[in-house]
Structures are given as C-alpha cells and as structure tokens.
Write a protein that holds these residues in place. Structure first.
Motif, PDB file in Angstrom:
ATOM      1  N   ILE A  78       4.033 -30.032  10.558  1.00  7.86           N
ATOM      2  CA  ILE A  78       2.777 -29.271  10.608  1.00  7.86           C
ATOM      3  C   ILE A  78       3.018 -27.877  11.174  1.00  7.86           C
ATOM      4  CG2 ILE A  78       0.526 -29.131  11.746  1.00  7.86           C
ATOM      5  CD1 ILE A  78       0.714 -31.022   9.343  1.00  7.86           C
ATOM      6  N   LEU A  79       3.784 -27.792  12.240  1.00  6.61           N
ATOM      7  CA  LEU A  79       4.097 -26.487  12.821  1.00  6.61           C
ATOM      8  C   LEU A  79       4.886 -25.630  11.837  1.00  6.61           C
ATOM      9  CD1 LEU A  79       5.065 -27.556  16.457  1.00  6.61           C
ATOM     10  CD2 LEU A  79       3.028 -26.278  15.772  1.00  6.61           C
ATOM     11  N   SER A  80       5.780 -26.252  11.108  1.00  8.19           N
ATOM     12  CA  SER A  80       6.578 -25.515  10.120  1.00  8.19           C
ATOM     13  C   SER A  80       5.709 -25.021   8.970  1.00  8.19           C
ATOM     14  CB  SER A  80       7.704 -26.399   9.584  1.00  8.19           C
ATOM     15  OG  SER A  80       8.579 -26.801  10.623  1.00  8.19           O
ATOM     16  N   ILE A  81       4.748 -25.856   8.551  1.00  3.28           N
ATOM     17  CA  ILE A  81       3.834 -25.436   7.482  1.00  3.28           C
ATOM     18  C   ILE A  81       3.036 -24.210   7.927  1.00  3.28           C
ATOM     19  CG2 ILE A  81       1.767 -26.092   6.182  1.00  3.28           C
ATOM     20  CD1 ILE A  81       2.856 -28.957   6.123  1.00  3.28           C
ATOM     21  N   GLY A  82       2.642 -24.209   9.185  1.00  4.98           N
ATOM     22  CA  GLY A  82       1.878 -23.083   9.698  1.00  4.98           C
ATOM     23  C   GLY A  82       2.675 -21.802   9.770  1.00  4.98           C
ATOM     24  N   ILE A  83       4.005 -21.911   9.899  1.00  5.92           N
ATOM     25  CA  ILE A  83       4.847 -20.717  10.016  1.00  5.92           C
ATOM     26  C   ILE A  83       5.379 -20.286   8.655  1.00  5.92           C
ATOM     27  CG2 ILE A  83       6.948 -19.791  11.047  1.00  5.92           C
ATOM     28  CD1 ILE A  83       6.570 -21.794  13.337  1.00  5.92           C
ATOM     29  N   GLN A  84       6.004 -21.221   7.936  1.00  2.00           N
ATOM     30  CA  GLN A  84       6.624 -20.895   6.651  1.00  2.00           C
ATOM     31  C   GLN A  84       6.334 -22.009   5.638  1.00  2.00           C
ATOM     32  OE1 GLN A  84      10.742 -20.265   8.012  1.00  2.00           O
ATOM     33  NE2 GLN A  84      10.497 -18.093   7.500  1.00  2.00           N
ATOM     34  N   PRO A  85       5.142 -22.026   5.078  1.00  2.00           N
ATOM     35  CA  PRO A  85       4.775 -23.111   4.146  1.00  2.00           C
ATOM     36  C   PRO A  85       5.666 -23.166   2.911  1.00  2.00           C
ATOM     37  CG  PRO A  85       3.159 -21.330   4.084  1.00  2.00           C
ATOM     38  CD  PRO A  85       4.051 -21.061   5.254  1.00  2.00           C
ATOM     39  N   ALA A  86       6.123 -22.013   2.403  1.00  2.88           N
ATOM     40  CA  ALA A  86       6.964 -22.000   1.201  1.00  2.88           C
ATOM     41  C   ALA A  86       8.294 -22.677   1.465  1.00  2.88           C
ATOM     42  CB  ALA A  86       7.181 -20.561   0.732  1.00  2.88           C
ATOM     43  N   VAL A  87       8.875 -22.420   2.620  1.00  2.00           N
ATOM     44  CA  VAL A  87      10.159 -23.035   2.968  1.00  2.00           C
ATOM     45  C   VAL A  87      10.014 -24.547   3.048  1.00  2.00           C
ATOM     46  CG1 VAL A  87      11.931 -23.226   4.759  1.00  2.00           C
ATOM     47  CG2 VAL A  87      10.987 -20.976   4.172  1.00  2.00           C
ATOM     48  N   VAL A  88       8.921 -25.007   3.667  1.00  2.00           N
ATOM     49  CA  VAL A  88       8.680 -26.449   3.781  1.00  2.00           C
ATOM     50  C   VAL A  88       8.510 -27.063   2.391  1.00  2.00           C
ATOM     51  CG1 VAL A  88       7.127 -28.211   4.690  1.00  2.00           C
ATOM     52  CG2 VAL A  88       7.630 -26.179   6.047  1.00  2.00           C
ATOM     53  N   ARG A  89       7.796 -26.375   1.526  1.00  2.00           N
ATOM     54  CA  ARG A  89       7.568 -26.883   0.168  1.00  2.00           C
ATOM     55  C   ARG A  89       8.870 -26.967  -0.610  1.00  2.00           C
ATOM     56  NH1 ARG A  89       4.544 -23.064  -1.321  1.00  2.00           N
ATOM     57  NH2 ARG A  89       2.713 -23.843  -0.220  1.00  2.00           N
ATOM     58  N   TYR A  90       9.701 -25.932  -0.500  1.00  2.00           N
ATOM     59  CA  TYR A  90      10.984 -25.931  -1.224  1.00  2.00           C
ATOM     60  C   TYR A  90      11.959 -26.949  -0.657  1.00  2.00           C
ATOM     61  CZ  TYR A  90       9.340 -21.617  -3.396  1.00  2.00           C
ATOM     62  OH  TYR A  90       8.621 -20.684  -4.093  1.00  2.00           O
ATOM     63  N   SER A  91      11.704 -27.423   0.548  1.00  2.99           N
ATOM     64  CA  SER A  91      12.559 -28.448   1.157  1.00  2.99           C
ATOM     65  C   SER A  91      12.229 -29.836   0.642  1.00  2.99           C
ATOM     66  CB  SER A  91      12.415 -28.413   2.682  1.00  2.99           C
ATOM     67  OG  SER A  91      12.804 -27.148   3.200  1.00  2.99           O
ATOM     68  N   GLY A  92      11.212 -29.929  -0.198  1.00  2.00           N
ATOM     69  CA  GLY A  92      10.854 -31.224  -0.778  1.00  2.00           C
ATOM     70  C   GLY A  92       9.878 -32.020   0.048  1.00  2.00           C
ATOM     71  N   ILE A  93       9.277 -31.396   1.051  1.00  2.00           N
ATOM     72  CA  ILE A  93       8.309 -32.087   1.906  1.00  2.00           C
ATOM     73  C   ILE A  93       6.910 -31.900   1.321  1.00  2.00           C
ATOM     74  CG2 ILE A  93       7.289 -32.177   4.216  1.00  2.00           C
ATOM     75  CD1 ILE A  93       9.941 -31.151   5.312  1.00  2.00           C
ATOM     76  N   GLY A  94       6.154 -32.969   1.265  1.00  2.00           N
ATOM     77  CA  GLY A  94       4.807 -32.906   0.696  1.00  2.00           C
ATOM     78  C   GLY A  94       3.837 -32.207   1.628  1.00  2.00           C
ATOM     79  N   THR A  95       3.662 -30.910   1.449  1.00  2.00           N
ATOM     80  CA  THR A  95       2.782 -30.150   2.330  1.00  2.00           C
ATOM     81  C   THR A  95       1.322 -30.574   2.171  1.00  2.00           C
ATOM     82  OG1 THR A  95       2.625 -28.383   0.677  1.00  2.00           O
ATOM     83  CG2 THR A  95       4.318 -28.151   2.362  1.00  2.00           C
ATOM     84  N   SER A  96       0.909 -30.856   0.946  1.00  2.00           N
ATOM     85  CA  SER A  96      -0.495 -31.229   0.716  1.00  2.00           C
ATOM     86  C   SER A  96      -0.862 -32.502   1.469  1.00  2.00           C
ATOM     87  CB  SER A  96      -0.746 -31.418  -0.782  1.00  2.00           C
ATOM     88  OG  SER A  96      -0.587 -30.207  -1.480  1.00  2.00           O
TER      89      SER A  96
END
Length: 333
Positions: A205-223
């Motif tokens: 969650i903290l990572s999504i708040g900082i760099q959502p694109a990086v988290v998404r490209y890492s294969g983590i389900g941000t939604s």
C-alpha cells in the motif's frame, strides 16, 4: 589543527539546529501549544482535563484519522469516512431499538461501514473513478440516503430505559479503570502500525502511494490492494460510529462528517514527521493529539467558536509550511 577542524562544525551548528527544528516541527508545535495553554489556563494540566482531552477529543478523531491514513497511504483520499460512521451508527441503533442483541447490532454496524468501503472500492478499483470523485459521490449519496431513512434528518434516540448494559459499556465502560473507547482507539492504532511496518500488505500500500506504476509493473495487483484498503477504511470508520453512538445514545444523520476535515488535517500534519512527506501512523497520532490539545485549550480560554477554527487552521498551515520548507531545503541539498 584543533581550531581548524572544529570551526566548520561550529559554523554548521546553526544550520543543523534549524534543520532539526524544521524536521521535528510537529513535536515542537505540540510542546509549544501545551506550554502556552498551561500558562494561560491553570486547569489545562489537571488530571481531569488531560483525561477529557484523551477521551472526548482524541479517541474518535484518532480512529477516523487512522482510517484516513490508510486511504492517503494508497495515494488516494476518502471523503466518505463520515458516511461510513453514520451508516454504522444507524444500523447499530436500529437493531438495538428492534430488541436485537448488542453484539449482533454491532456486527451489523461494522458490516454497514464495510459496505460503504466496498462501494468505494467498486467505483475506484472496478470502474476506475478517482478516489476523490468516488468518495465525494459516496458522501453525497450517503447524505441523501440518511435523509430518506430518517424522514428528513430526524435523530433516532434510544430511550434511557431501553439502553442495554452492553451498549452502555461500549460508550462509558472501563476495563481496569481504563475507558473502553480509548482502549479501542489504542488497539486500532497499534494494529495499523503493525500492518504498515510488519506486513506485506502494508508495504505494498505504501509503495502504491509512492510509485504505483512500479508496483504494477512488478506484477502486483494494485486494484485488489486498493479495494481492500478502502474496505478497511470503511470498517475502521464504522468502529468510530459505534463508539459515538454508544456514547451519546442517539443517531444523528450526517454527524460523522464533523470528523472529516480534522481527520484529513491530522493525517497530513502527520506527514511532516516523515522525511519523504509520507503518511505514517505515528505522525497521524501526533497530529490528532495536536488538534485535540488545541481544541481543548481554546475551549478553556472561552474564545469564540469561530476564532477557534481560525486558530486551528493557522496552526495546520504553520506545521505544513515548516514541512514544505524542510523538504525544499533537503531537495536543494
């Protein structure tokens, strides 16, 4: 040699002190306002008043602000935390009035708050509406629904003779002399701290708040993570709704919205404690404590209500300005 080596350190000392003052502006503000009110009102530091600050000012705002911290940590915001409180309160009171067990009524209240969060999750993660617009829409819808459910906004009272002991205990009970509402707030604060510091979910969650694109490209389900976050926000806000209702033994439509702006303020004040300006549980708690002390101190000074709001807003601006100056200076360095 000794003089040469000590001179640069001595020259840097004022800058280090200034940087420390900016970095810990929130803590300095807490100390400063406490000292001012202690000098201005002799009753400020009495045990009875300090307990009043914690129970009457701090408890509910802390719970709602922790809920807001989850939303802001994910890179969004939740303007419907008051709606979740209100729906939980309405469900709680309605079932108690219908003669249902308090435990069942409380579970229904928690479910109602979580349902508000789930609705936000559907709008944000399912449809792609921005958190601001989604939760603003939920706020307006929730306000209208409450008006419809209460014939235009009439309060729903619990008669004094019909208040169950378990209901009364939630709002006014103590455990080993410790108020139950404050114990609930501390438990939620501790749980949130563990989630952010010790769990994968919190780090994501903290990572999504900082760099959502990086988290998404890492294969983590941000939604999915954001959806769960907003359900948690609604659930935590629902706890505040239950406690508020058990304290005043009445449901008042849209009363939860009274906590919205202060919860946002406390959360963003708390970001000043982070070098990166990120939401954090410790900072939020200190932000709530600062606003609680100011509200109580201004009340003791018999200042006009509207000037109290001016004073609170000015203090928020001052703390946030110190943080902005600190981060700007760090960026130049």
């Amino acid at each position: 040699m000794s003089l040469e080596t000590s001179t640069p350190a001595a020259a840097n000392l004022p800058r280090l002190i200034a940087a420390g003052a900016l970095r810990y502006g929130l803590i300095l503000a807490l100390v400063a306002v406490s000292a001012i009110f202690s000098a201005a009102t002799p009753t400020f530091l009495t045990p009875a008043n300090l307990q009043s600050i914690l129970v009457n000012n701090f408890t509910l705002l802390a719970i709602v602000s922790i809920a807001m911290t989850f939303a802001v940590s994910s890179g969004g915001i939740d303007l419907s935390v008051g709606t979740a409180m209100d729906f939980a309160s309405f469900a709680f009171v309605s079932l108690v009035l219908a003669g249902q067990p308090v435990a069942l009524a409380a579970l229904a209240g928690l479910a109602a708050g979580a349902l508000v969060g789930a609705f936000n999750a559907l709008l944000i993660s399912g449809i792609g509406v921005s958190p601001f617009l989604a939760t603003l829409g939920t706020l307006f819808i929730g306000r209208s629904v409450q008006q419809l459910l209460t014939n235009g906004g009439n309060p729903v009272y619990l008669p004094p003779s019909g208040v169950p002991e378990a209901f009364r205990f939630l709002g006014h009970g103590t455990i080993a002399g410790f108020p139950v509402p404050l114990a609930a707030a501390i438990a939620i604060i501790a749980a949130a701290a563990v989630v952010f510091a010790r769990t994968r979910f919190g780090r994501v969650i903290l990572s999504i708040g900082i760099q959502p694109a990086v988290v998404r490209y890492s294969g983590i389900g941000t939604s999915a993570h954001i959806a769960v976050t907003f359900i948690i926000v609604g659930l935590i806000a629902a706890v505040a709704g239950l406690i508020l209702t058990a304290t005043v033994t009445v449901y008042i439509p849209s009363s939860g919205n009274a906590f919205l702006l202060n919860a946002i303020g406390a959360t963003f004040i708390g970001t000043t404690l982070s070098p990166l300006g990120r939401p954090n549980v410790g900072g939020t708690v200190l932000g709530v404590l600062l606003l609680s002390i100011v509200a109580n101190g201004l009340l003791l000074t018999d200042l006009n209500f509207y000037w109290q709001q001016v004073g609170t807003g000015t203090l928020i601006f001052a703390v946030l300005a110190l943080s902005f100056i600190n981060r700007k200076a760090a960026g130049r360095a």
